[in-house]
Design a protein around this motif. Structure first.
Motif, PDB file in Angstrom:
ATOM      1  N   VAL A  85       0.832  -1.331   0.020  1.00  0.00           N
ATOM      2  CA  VAL A  85      -0.067  -0.061   0.049  1.00  0.00           C
ATOM      3  C   VAL A  85       0.800   1.243  -0.178  1.00  0.00           C
ATOM      4  O   VAL A  85       1.140   1.827   1.003  1.00  0.00           O
ATOM      5  CB  VAL A  85      -1.097   0.045   1.225  1.00  0.00           C
ATOM      6  CG1 VAL A  85      -1.784   1.113   1.148  1.00  0.00           C
ATOM      7  CG2 VAL A  85      -1.651  -1.219   1.206  1.00  0.00           C
ATOM      8  N   ARG A  86       1.009   1.733  -1.274  1.00  0.00           N
ATOM      9  CA  ARG A  86       2.147   2.721  -1.266  1.00  0.00           C
ATOM     10  C   ARG A  86       1.770   3.939  -0.389  1.00  0.00           C
ATOM     11  O   ARG A  86       2.595   4.751   0.012  1.00  0.00           O
ATOM     12  CB  ARG A  86       2.221   3.402  -2.656  1.00  0.00           C
ATOM     13  CG  ARG A  86       2.666   1.985  -3.686  1.00  0.00           C
ATOM     14  CD  ARG A  86       4.018   1.530  -3.293  1.00  0.00           C
ATOM     15  NE  ARG A  86       4.461   0.465  -4.042  1.00  0.00           N
ATOM     16  CZ  ARG A  86       5.463  -0.335  -3.868  1.00  0.00           C
ATOM     17  NH1 ARG A  86       6.207  -0.152  -2.761  1.00  0.00           N
ATOM     18  NH2 ARG A  86       5.941  -1.433  -4.738  1.00  0.00           N
ATOM     19  N   SER A  87       0.557   4.364  -0.273  1.00  0.00           N
ATOM     20  CA  SER A  87       0.055   5.557   0.313  1.00  0.00           C
ATOM     21  C   SER A  87       0.461   5.698   1.866  1.00  0.00           C
ATOM     22  O   SER A  87       0.389   6.467   2.302  1.00  0.00           O
ATOM     23  CB  SER A  87      -1.443   5.876   0.156  1.00  0.00           C
ATOM     24  OG  SER A  87      -2.160   4.720   0.643  1.00  0.00           O
ATOM     25  N   LEU A  88       0.668   4.371   2.395  1.00  0.00           N
ATOM     26  CA  LEU A  88       0.984   4.431   3.793  1.00  0.00           C
ATOM     27  C   LEU A  88       2.628   4.042   3.825  1.00  0.00           C
ATOM     28  O   LEU A  88       2.969   4.003   5.028  1.00  0.00           O
ATOM     29  CB  LEU A  88       0.402   3.046   4.326  1.00  0.00           C
ATOM     30  CG  LEU A  88      -1.254   3.279   4.233  1.00  0.00           C
ATOM     31  CD1 LEU A  88      -1.891   1.917   4.828  1.00  0.00           C
ATOM     32  CD2 LEU A  88      -1.769   4.223   5.278  1.00  0.00           C
ATOM     33  N   GLU A  89       3.289   3.981   2.831  1.00  0.00           N
ATOM     34  CA  GLU A  89       4.598   3.638   3.012  1.00  0.00           C
ATOM     35  C   GLU A  89       5.435   4.761   3.688  1.00  0.00           C
ATOM     36  O   GLU A  89       4.840   5.745   3.512  1.00  0.00           O
ATOM     37  CB  GLU A  89       5.225   3.215   1.869  1.00  0.00           C
ATOM     38  CG  GLU A  89       4.876   1.719   1.378  1.00  0.00           C
ATOM     39  CD  GLU A  89       5.766   1.228   0.284  1.00  0.00           C
ATOM     40  OE1 GLU A  89       7.090   1.008   0.678  1.00  0.00           O
ATOM     41  OE2 GLU A  89       5.405   1.089  -0.801  1.00  0.00           O
ATOM     42  N   ILE A  90       6.445   4.368   4.400  1.00  0.00           N
ATOM     43  CA  ILE A  90       7.275   5.557   5.069  1.00  0.00           C
ATOM     44  C   ILE A  90       7.729   6.634   3.984  1.00  0.00           C
ATOM     45  O   ILE A  90       8.251   6.232   2.931  1.00  0.00           O
ATOM     46  CB  ILE A  90       8.459   4.823   5.732  1.00  0.00           C
ATOM     47  CG1 ILE A  90       9.335   6.147   6.427  1.00  0.00           C
ATOM     48  CG2 ILE A  90       9.380   4.063   4.721  1.00  0.00           C
ATOM     49  CD1 ILE A  90      10.498   5.382   7.323  1.00  0.00           C
ATOM     50  N   PRO A  91       7.436   7.734   4.157  1.00  0.00           N
ATOM     51  CA  PRO A  91       7.971   8.816   3.157  1.00  0.00           C
ATOM     52  C   PRO A  91       9.632   8.975   3.283  1.00  0.00           C
ATOM     53  O   PRO A  91      10.229   8.498   4.233  1.00  0.00           O
ATOM     54  CB  PRO A  91       7.513  10.165   3.865  1.00  0.00           C
ATOM     55  CG  PRO A  91       7.150   9.902   5.361  1.00  0.00           C
ATOM     56  CD  PRO A  91       6.883   8.366   5.431  1.00  0.00           C
ATOM     57  N   LYS A  92       9.991   9.576   2.129  1.00  0.00           N
ATOM     58  CA  LYS A  92      11.465  10.083   1.839  1.00  0.00           C
ATOM     59  C   LYS A  92      12.123  10.586   3.290  1.00  0.00           C
ATOM     60  O   LYS A  92      13.220  10.032   3.638  1.00  0.00           O
ATOM     61  CB  LYS A  92      11.778  10.898   0.886  1.00  0.00           C
ATOM     62  CG  LYS A  92      11.426  10.259  -0.492  1.00  0.00           C
ATOM     63  CD  LYS A  92      11.786  11.107  -1.570  1.00  0.00           C
ATOM     64  CE  LYS A  92      11.392  10.559  -2.863  1.00  0.00           C
ATOM     65  NZ  LYS A  92      11.812  11.399  -4.138  1.00  0.00           N
ATOM     66  N   GLU A  93      11.576  11.651   3.979  1.00  0.00           N
ATOM     67  CA  GLU A  93      12.066  12.189   5.253  1.00  0.00           C
ATOM     68  C   GLU A  93      12.257  11.246   6.148  1.00  0.00           C
ATOM     69  O   GLU A  93      13.234  11.209   6.965  1.00  0.00           O
ATOM     70  CB  GLU A  93      11.361  13.516   5.434  1.00  0.00           C
ATOM     71  CG  GLU A  93      10.038  13.122   5.870  1.00  0.00           C
ATOM     72  CD  GLU A  93       8.844  13.346   4.762  1.00  0.00           C
ATOM     73  OE1 GLU A  93       7.709  13.532   5.295  1.00  0.00           O
ATOM     74  OE2 GLU A  93       9.204  13.348   3.751  1.00  0.00           O
ATOM     75  N   GLY A  94      11.249  10.191   6.356  1.00  0.00           N
ATOM     76  CA  GLY A  94      11.422   9.122   7.418  1.00  0.00           C
ATOM     77  C   GLY A  94      12.454   8.368   6.914  1.00  0.00           C
ATOM     78  O   GLY A  94      13.197   8.022   7.975  1.00  0.00           O
ATOM     79  N   LYS A  95      12.784   8.084   5.893  1.00  0.00           N
ATOM     80  CA  LYS A  95      13.832   7.192   5.394  1.00  0.00           C
ATOM     81  C   LYS A  95      15.219   7.692   5.649  1.00  0.00           C
ATOM     82  O   LYS A  95      15.998   7.211   6.183  1.00  0.00           O
ATOM     83  CB  LYS A  95      13.681   6.514   4.119  1.00  0.00           C
ATOM     84  CG  LYS A  95      12.535   5.725   3.826  1.00  0.00           C
ATOM     85  CD  LYS A  95      12.677   5.373   2.255  1.00  0.00           C
ATOM     86  CE  LYS A  95      11.518   4.290   1.916  1.00  0.00           C
ATOM     87  NZ  LYS A  95      11.523   3.965   0.521  1.00  0.00           N
ATOM     88  N   ALA A  96      15.097   8.911   5.523  1.00  0.00           N
ATOM     89  CA  ALA A  96      16.507  10.042   5.579  1.00  0.00           C
ATOM     90  C   ALA A  96      16.682  10.100   7.021  1.00  0.00           C
ATOM     91  O   ALA A  96      17.804   9.920   7.564  1.00  0.00           O
ATOM     92  CB  ALA A  96      16.190  11.196   4.875  1.00  0.00           C
TER      93      ALA A  96
END
Length: 584
Positions: A85-96
């Motif tokens: 579910v792409r809309s719920l995946e961790i955003p870029k800033e969270g990965k960073a």
């Protein structure tokens, strides 16, 4: 397939238990054999609740802000249908936020189930204990820790290996290991997260300390306000005993070691070593004069190793990989990593762990994502009530023991509170002094009386009653208390005041000379005024004023008597249509 749901205190507060229940309910309805487990704090607290779906190949998909309603969508689309579910995946800033960290103490937090010892063992847990028991002598262990330059992560930064060697050399046959889990700084939650997310890592470090120093009994001093940490520690100790890692004849080595939990009542002063041991003994938690030091006469007047949770969580890494490898991380005199609780006016709040020597700029702007609302960065309070204030000129300062000491600050337990341009630094100083004054044990006069007088002066300043000479009085009192207080907590009690005066003296002067708070946050210095050209003379403000501070004639501008006004702002709300009343 496995589902890990972040259930540290932060996750639970955000609704993770309801999310977990929804996953279990929907999995049961679909007749799925799904391994749904809790895990500890992942660190990105602002994105909780967090759910990790790990497929049979080990691929991890991380979902954030997962509500109970989202559970069905993740199960149906991802787990059954194979489509994340792409809309719920961790955003870029969270990965960073996560990718820019280096984790040792928090290595397994958010990765394993903290209530299952098998998860810890599968992640390499208790291998360092086996090495310490069968491949190293107590001297070898102490030397390895000493050569690693591991320094205590509880605030003082004392060399851990030196402390262990001092205890080992004591001739007294009875010795103790004590873990300080009494994390009392406002805004700090590093130790709590380790105890909740990876308790076995801390226990393993404590057992190794016992082997190294000849201690056979240990205590964990943890505040009773940490019920989840206490539960997971109790579970971990019971599982470790059952598996032979704690108790009599550990792993058939002939070495005995027991660990008990002692609940503290939440007194800030019990973070000080001698006050902590007094509390464990059943006495009032108050510091004593030193020497003798804790390494000579600590718990029950016996030689005692006393380190905090984070320090013990680094031990297994050093034993497994060696001091030389550990010293590759961070500066030579302060190697390894440090966990920080990043809070305040910053976009990405949470728990981070970075190499010692990382700059403040990297932490606030690259990991933290900068100041909220694109406001200007003003300062960071580091080290809690015992720490100091770092400003824009310190953004490229390296966060390690020696660099911070050089500018009059300290790491403390690791709290980092970011403040923006709208923060009143006098108010911040008052907040920390109010905390320290209330937490003073009262044993020594300088701390008991000195902090009380300083708080009274700060009350005068933020209340509009301050005078310029009081600023110098604050500095004089700060110097006296730091020179004469009995314990380290008292000696550093005035640090926030000294640092804010040094860095923001102009704000103090605005309060005492101009009777103005530049940040407009001190209620005693606010002025609520009626704008004559906008006032229609309707008298609505007069009718709602609770203290009769407003007077005037109908259809003529009204006025506010500042000597009566209590700054309740009721009149501003009443005049929302004409907007004829403003707060200065």
């Amino acid at each position: 397939m496995r589902v890990l749901i972040g259930q540290g205190s932060c996750g639970i507060a955000s609704g993770a238990k309801k999310t977990a229940a929804a996953f279990k309910k929907h999995a049961a309805e679909k007749d799925l054999d799904l391994d749904i487990r809790p895990t500890g704090c992942i660190g990105i607290c602002y994105l909780e609740p967090i759910v990790d779906v790990i497929d049979d190949s080990g691929t991890r998909t991380r979902y954030v802000k997962v509500t109970p309603e989202d559970a069905a969508a993740i199960i149906d689309s991802h787990i059954i249908g194979g489509k994340p579910v792409r809309s719920l995946e961790i955003p870029k800033e969270g990965k960073a936020f996560l990718s820019k960290q280096k984790r040792i103490g928090l290595k397994n937090c958010g990765i394993i189930d903290p209530e299952d010892i098998n998860d810890y063992i599968a992640a390499g847990g208790y291998q360092a204990l086996k090495k310490a028991l069968f491949d190293m002598t107590p001297d070898d262990i102490c030397v390895e820790i000493e050569q690693s330059n591991l320094r205590g992560r509880g605030g003082g930064g004392f060399p851990t290996g030196k402390k262990w060697l001092q205890v080992k050399r004591q001739t007294e046959p009875v010795k103790y290991v004590v873990c300080n889990g009494d994390e009392g700084d406002p805004g700090a939650f590093m130790d709590r997260s380790i105890m909740e997310g990876d308790p076995h890592r801390m226990l393993e470090g404590m057992i190794i300390a016992g082997i190294a120093t000849g201690a056979h009994e240990a205590y964990i001093y943890v505040r009773a306000e940490y019920p989840l940490a206490v539960h997971r520690l109790e579970t971990a100790i019971a599982q470790a005993e059952k598996s032979g890692f704690i108790g009599k004849n550990i792993l058939d080595s002939g070495f005995d070691f027991s660990i008990r939990i002692n609940l503290g009542a939440g007194a800030f002063v019990c973070g000080e070593g001698s006050a902590l041991t007094a509390s464990i003994e059943g006495n009032r938690g108050m510091p004593r004069v030193k020497p003798p030091r804790t390494v000579e006469q600590g718990l029950f007047d016996k030689p005692t190793v006393l380190n905090n949770v984070e320090t013990f969580s680094h031990v297994s890494e050093i034993i497994m990989h060696g001091a030389a490898e550990y010293k590759k991380i961070g500066p030579e005199k302060s190697p390894g990593t440090k966990a920080f609780a990043l809070t305040g006016n910053v976009n990405n709040t949470g728990l981070i762990e970075v190499p010692m020597g990382t700059t403040l700029r990297e932490v606030v702007f690259n990991i933290g994502g900068g100041v909220k609302g694109d406001k200007k960065f003003k300062a960071v309070q580091i080290g809690g009530p015992s720490g100091g204030c770092l400003t824009e000129k310190h953004l490229d300062l390296h966060l390690d023991f020696d660099s911070l000491a050089a500018v009059g600050a300290m790491i403390g337990s690791g709290g980092l509170v970011v403040m923006d341009e709208d923060t009143c630094m006098v108010g911040i100083a008052r907040f920390f002094m109010n905390f320290t004054q209330h937490e003073s044990c009262g044993k020594c006069v300088p701390c008991r009386e000195g902090t009380h007088v300083m708080l009274e002066i700060l009350d005068d300043i933020v209340g509009g009653r301050g005078t310029p000479d009081q600023i110098d009085t604050l500095l004089e009192l700060a110097d006296t208390i730091s020179q004469t207080a009995l314990c380290g907590l008292g000696k550093t009690a005035a640090s926030p005041i000294v640092s804010t005066i040094n860095e923001f003296r102009d704000e103090y002067m605005a309060h005492v000379v101009e009777k103005r708070c530049p940040a407009k946050s001190c209620s005693g210095l606010r002025r609520i005024e009626i704008i004559p050209e906008k006032c229609k003379g309707c008298s609505k403000c007069q009718r709602v004023c609770p203290v009769g501070a407003i007077s005037g004639k109908i259809k003529e501008p009204f006025v506010i008597d500042q000597s009566k006004c209590i700054k309740c702002r009721v009149c501003i709300d009443a005049c929302s249509f004409f907007k004829a009343i403003r707060e200065e």
